[in-house]
Design a protein around this motif. Structure first.
Motif, PDB file in Angstrom:
ATOM      1  N   PRO A 107       3.581 -14.661 -13.392  1.00  0.00           N
ATOM      2  CA  PRO A 107       4.783 -15.463 -13.116  1.00  0.00           C
ATOM      3  C   PRO A 107       4.467 -16.741 -12.325  1.00  0.00           C
ATOM      4  CG  PRO A 107       5.242 -13.154 -12.753  1.00  0.00           C
ATOM      5  CD  PRO A 107       3.764 -13.261 -12.977  1.00  0.00           C
ATOM      6  N   ALA A 108       3.577 -16.646 -11.357  1.00  0.00           N
ATOM      7  CA  ALA A 108       3.209 -17.831 -10.567  1.00  0.00           C
ATOM      8  C   ALA A 108       2.414 -18.827 -11.403  1.00  0.00           C
ATOM      9  CB  ALA A 108       2.408 -17.424  -9.334  1.00  0.00           C
ATOM     10  N   VAL A 109       1.509 -18.329 -12.245  1.00  0.00           N
ATOM     11  CA  VAL A 109       0.723 -19.213 -13.116  1.00  0.00           C
ATOM     12  C   VAL A 109       1.636 -19.908 -14.121  1.00  0.00           C
ATOM     13  CG1 VAL A 109      -1.065 -19.255 -14.909  1.00  0.00           C
ATOM     14  CG2 VAL A 109      -1.419 -17.912 -12.828  1.00  0.00           C
ATOM     15  N   ALA A 110       2.565 -19.167 -14.704  1.00  0.00           N
ATOM     16  CA  ALA A 110       3.494 -19.750 -15.677  1.00  0.00           C
ATOM     17  C   ALA A 110       4.389 -20.798 -15.019  1.00  0.00           C
ATOM     18  CB  ALA A 110       4.341 -18.659 -16.321  1.00  0.00           C
ATOM     19  N   THR A 111       4.855 -20.521 -13.828  1.00  0.00           N
ATOM     20  CA  THR A 111       5.685 -21.494 -13.112  1.00  0.00           C
ATOM     21  C   THR A 111       4.890 -22.761 -12.836  1.00  0.00           C
ATOM     22  OG1 THR A 111       6.939 -19.695 -12.093  1.00  0.00           O
ATOM     23  CG2 THR A 111       7.093 -21.869 -11.055  1.00  0.00           C
ATOM     24  N   GLY A 112       3.643 -22.621 -12.409  1.00  0.00           N
ATOM     25  CA  GLY A 112       2.789 -23.783 -12.177  1.00  0.00           C
ATOM     26  C   GLY A 112       2.563 -24.577 -13.450  1.00  0.00           C
ATOM     27  N   ALA A 113       2.391 -23.888 -14.579  1.00  0.00           N
ATOM     28  CA  ALA A 113       2.188 -24.576 -15.859  1.00  0.00           C
ATOM     29  C   ALA A 113       3.437 -25.354 -16.264  1.00  0.00           C
ATOM     30  CB  ALA A 113       1.814 -23.567 -16.942  1.00  0.00           C
ATOM     31  N   VAL A 114       4.600 -24.773 -16.058  1.00  0.00           N
ATOM     32  CA  VAL A 114       5.854 -25.472 -16.370  1.00  0.00           C
ATOM     33  C   VAL A 114       5.981 -26.726 -15.509  1.00  0.00           C
ATOM     34  CG1 VAL A 114       8.381 -25.316 -16.201  1.00  0.00           C
ATOM     35  CG2 VAL A 114       7.069 -23.453 -17.254  1.00  0.00           C
ATOM     36  N   ILE A 115       5.643 -26.614 -14.245  1.00  0.00           N
ATOM     37  CA  ILE A 115       5.725 -27.775 -13.341  1.00  0.00           C
ATOM     38  C   ILE A 115       4.743 -28.866 -13.772  1.00  0.00           C
ATOM     39  CG2 ILE A 115       5.287 -28.543 -10.969  1.00  0.00           C
ATOM     40  CD1 ILE A 115       6.496 -25.823 -10.064  1.00  0.00           C
ATOM     41  N   VAL A 116       3.537 -28.486 -14.176  1.00  0.00           N
ATOM     42  CA  VAL A 116       2.550 -29.477 -14.641  1.00  0.00           C
ATOM     43  C   VAL A 116       3.044 -30.182 -15.901  1.00  0.00           C
ATOM     44  CG1 VAL A 116       0.239 -29.710 -15.647  1.00  0.00           C
ATOM     45  CG2 VAL A 116       0.554 -28.421 -13.540  1.00  0.00           C
ATOM     46  N   VAL A 117       3.623 -29.433 -16.834  1.00  0.00           N
ATOM     47  CA  VAL A 117       4.161 -30.044 -18.053  1.00  0.00           C
ATOM     48  C   VAL A 117       5.320 -30.981 -17.704  1.00  0.00           C
ATOM     49  CG1 VAL A 117       5.415 -29.541 -20.206  1.00  0.00           C
ATOM     50  CG2 VAL A 117       3.385 -28.214 -19.591  1.00  0.00           C
ATOM     51  N   TRP A 118       6.163 -30.559 -16.774  1.00  0.00           N
ATOM     52  CA  TRP A 118       7.296 -31.374 -16.343  1.00  0.00           C
ATOM     53  C   TRP A 118       6.803 -32.677 -15.697  1.00  0.00           C
ATOM     54  CZ3 TRP A 118      11.523 -29.044 -12.609  1.00  0.00           C
ATOM     55  CH2 TRP A 118      12.636 -29.874 -12.594  1.00  0.00           C
ATOM     56  N   ALA A 140       0.831  -1.207   0.000  1.00  0.00           N
ATOM     57  CA  ALA A 140       0.000   0.000   0.000  1.00  0.00           C
ATOM     58  C   ALA A 140       0.863   1.254   0.000  1.00  0.00           C
ATOM     59  CB  ALA A 140      -0.907   0.006   1.223  1.00  0.00           C
ATOM     60  N   ASP A 141       0.315   2.299  -0.570  1.00  0.00           N
ATOM     61  CA  ASP A 141       0.916   3.624  -0.508  1.00  0.00           C
ATOM     62  C   ASP A 141      -0.213   4.650  -0.531  1.00  0.00           C
ATOM     63  OD1 ASP A 141       0.125   3.812  -3.170  1.00  0.00           O
ATOM     64  OD2 ASP A 141       2.145   3.932  -3.981  1.00  0.00           O
ATOM     65  N   ALA A 142       0.115   5.900  -0.775  1.00  0.00           N
ATOM     66  CA  ALA A 142      -0.895   6.959  -0.742  1.00  0.00           C
ATOM     67  C   ALA A 142      -1.912   6.845  -1.876  1.00  0.00           C
ATOM     68  CB  ALA A 142      -0.212   8.323  -0.793  1.00  0.00           C
ATOM     69  N   ARG A 143      -1.589   6.152  -2.965  1.00  0.00           N
ATOM     70  CA  ARG A 143      -2.508   6.024  -4.101  1.00  0.00           C
ATOM     71  C   ARG A 143      -3.522   4.909  -3.917  1.00  0.00           C
ATOM     72  NH1 ARG A 143       0.228   4.972  -9.167  1.00  0.00           N
ATOM     73  NH2 ARG A 143      -1.860   5.242  -9.978  1.00  0.00           N
ATOM     74  N   GLY A 144      -3.094   3.792  -3.323  1.00  0.00           N
ATOM     75  CA  GLY A 144      -4.001   2.660  -3.190  1.00  0.00           C
ATOM     76  C   GLY A 144      -3.314   1.465  -2.562  1.00  0.00           C
ATOM     77  N   VAL A 145      -3.987   0.339  -2.707  1.00  0.00           N
ATOM     78  CA  VAL A 145      -3.495  -0.886  -2.097  1.00  0.00           C
ATOM     79  C   VAL A 145      -3.542  -2.008  -3.133  1.00  0.00           C
ATOM     80  CG1 VAL A 145      -5.768  -1.496  -1.165  1.00  0.00           C
ATOM     81  CG2 VAL A 145      -3.721  -2.412  -0.085  1.00  0.00           C
ATOM     82  N   ARG A 146      -2.553  -2.888  -3.067  1.00  0.00           N
ATOM     83  CA  ARG A 146      -2.507  -4.057  -3.950  1.00  0.00           C
ATOM     84  C   ARG A 146      -2.493  -5.295  -3.064  1.00  0.00           C
ATOM     85  NH1 ARG A 146       1.744  -4.694  -8.731  1.00  0.00           N
ATOM     86  NH2 ARG A 146       0.033  -3.667  -9.790  1.00  0.00           N
ATOM     87  N   PHE A 147      -3.461  -6.174  -3.315  1.00  0.00           N
ATOM     88  CA  PHE A 147      -3.514  -7.452  -2.623  1.00  0.00           C
ATOM     89  C   PHE A 147      -2.954  -8.522  -3.556  1.00  0.00           C
ATOM     90  CE2 PHE A 147      -7.509  -6.355   0.107  1.00  0.00           C
ATOM     91  CZ  PHE A 147      -6.726  -5.553   0.910  1.00  0.00           C
ATOM     92  N   HIS A 148      -1.895  -9.154  -3.126  1.00  0.00           N
ATOM     93  CA  HIS A 148      -1.362 -10.319  -3.834  1.00  0.00           C
ATOM     94  C   HIS A 148      -1.969 -11.529  -3.140  1.00  0.00           C
ATOM     95  CE1 HIS A 148       1.919  -8.542  -6.295  1.00  0.00           C
ATOM     96  NE2 HIS A 148       1.762  -7.562  -5.438  1.00  0.00           N
ATOM     97  N   ASN A 149      -3.000 -12.080  -3.726  1.00  0.00           N
ATOM     98  CA  ASN A 149      -3.640 -13.272  -3.180  1.00  0.00           C
ATOM     99  C   ASN A 149      -3.142 -14.490  -3.949  1.00  0.00           C
ATOM    100  OD1 ASN A 149      -5.028 -11.729  -1.330  1.00  0.00           O
ATOM    101  ND2 ASN A 149      -6.854 -11.558  -2.581  1.00  0.00           N
ATOM    102  N   VAL A 150      -3.705 -15.642  -3.690  1.00  0.00           N
ATOM    103  CA  VAL A 150      -3.271 -16.859  -4.356  1.00  0.00           C
ATOM    104  C   VAL A 150      -3.579 -16.761  -5.855  1.00  0.00           C
ATOM    105  CG1 VAL A 150      -3.579 -19.349  -4.490  1.00  0.00           C
ATOM    106  CG2 VAL A 150      -3.574 -18.208  -2.274  1.00  0.00           C
ATOM    107  N   LEU A 151      -2.546 -16.637  -6.656  1.00  0.00           N
ATOM    108  CA  LEU A 151      -2.602 -16.545  -8.113  1.00  0.00           C
ATOM    109  C   LEU A 151      -3.371 -15.331  -8.640  1.00  0.00           C
ATOM    110  CD1 LEU A 151      -3.119 -20.279  -9.159  1.00  0.00           C
ATOM    111  CD2 LEU A 151      -0.986 -18.998  -8.990  1.00  0.00           C
ATOM    112  N   ARG A 152      -3.826 -14.439  -7.790  1.00  0.00           N
ATOM    113  CA  ARG A 152      -4.577 -13.257  -8.224  1.00  0.00           C
ATOM    114  C   ARG A 152      -3.963 -12.006  -7.607  1.00  0.00           C
ATOM    115  NH1 ARG A 152      -7.930 -13.164 -12.268  1.00  0.00           N
ATOM    116  NH2 ARG A 152      -9.474 -11.921 -11.255  1.00  0.00           N
TER     117      ARG A 152
END
Length: 185
Positions: free
Chosen positions: A157-168, A67-79
């Motif tokens: 980045p997290a979704v892509a990493t998960g996709a690489v792991i699934v392919v592996w 968060a800062d003076a402009r707003g807030v960013r929530f990094h949730n699970v994959l979102r």
């Protein structure tokens, strides 16, 4: 969303501990497999352990509130949810931080401290989650008016990493002929 050079960041410290433990155990197991069997066998086992480390990352370490003076960013699970302060009607602490939007919806954070549910678990007089909400309320009170568009997106980045792991994992299963059950003939 937050573009300040020094945003306020709330995340679980214990998540880093779990990630370190999962990574250390995984590296040890892959190295042990490489020494006792072969590097190829270690390569075929590694995606399963990488999946465990990835799950610890997305559920324990990655969730945070920025968060800062402009707003807030929530990094949730994959979102990722970007909320400007002008779109926020109020903040409250349930189990974790929850924003009530002027449009009527709510956004709940996975990151940051969570409320202690039982008084006997308190080691301090003040709950860290309450202090975090107070900091966010101060930023909300000092915020200037601006665009009120809430943006939701994927943590690519997290979704892509998960996709690489699934392919592996699929490659590993294809090479080994499927799941191998020890002792089965």
């Amino acid at each position: 969303m937050p573009t300040s050079p020094h945003p306020v960041v709330f995340r679980s410290v214990l998540g880093w501990v779990w990630l370190g433990l999962a990574a250390a155990v995984s590296v040890f197991l892959v190295a042990d497999m490489a020494v006792r069997a072969s590097a190829w066998d270690a390569f075929l086992v590694a995606p399963w352990l990488a999946a465990v480390v990835w799950l610890v990352w997305i559920f324990q370490t990655a969730p945070r509130i920025v968060a800062d003076a402009r707003g807030v960013r929530f990094h949730n699970v994959l979102r990722i949810v970007d909320v400007p302060w002008s779109a926020v009607r109020s903040l409250r602490l349930r189990y974790s931080v929850e924003l009530t939007l002027r449009s009527g919806g709510t956004v709940t954070a996975w990151g940051g401290a969570s409320r202690r549910m039982h008084r006997s678990l308190k080691r301090q007089d003040v709950d860290p989650a309450e202090l975090q909400v107070e900091s966010l309320e101060q930023l909300h009170a000092q915020a200037e008016e601006g665009p009120a568009d809430v943006r939701r997106g994927w943590d690519w980045p997290a979704v892509a990493t998960g996709a690489v792991i699934v392919v592996w994992i699929a490659f590993s299963l294809g090479v080994t002929g499927g799941f191998v059950v020890p002792g089965a003939a």
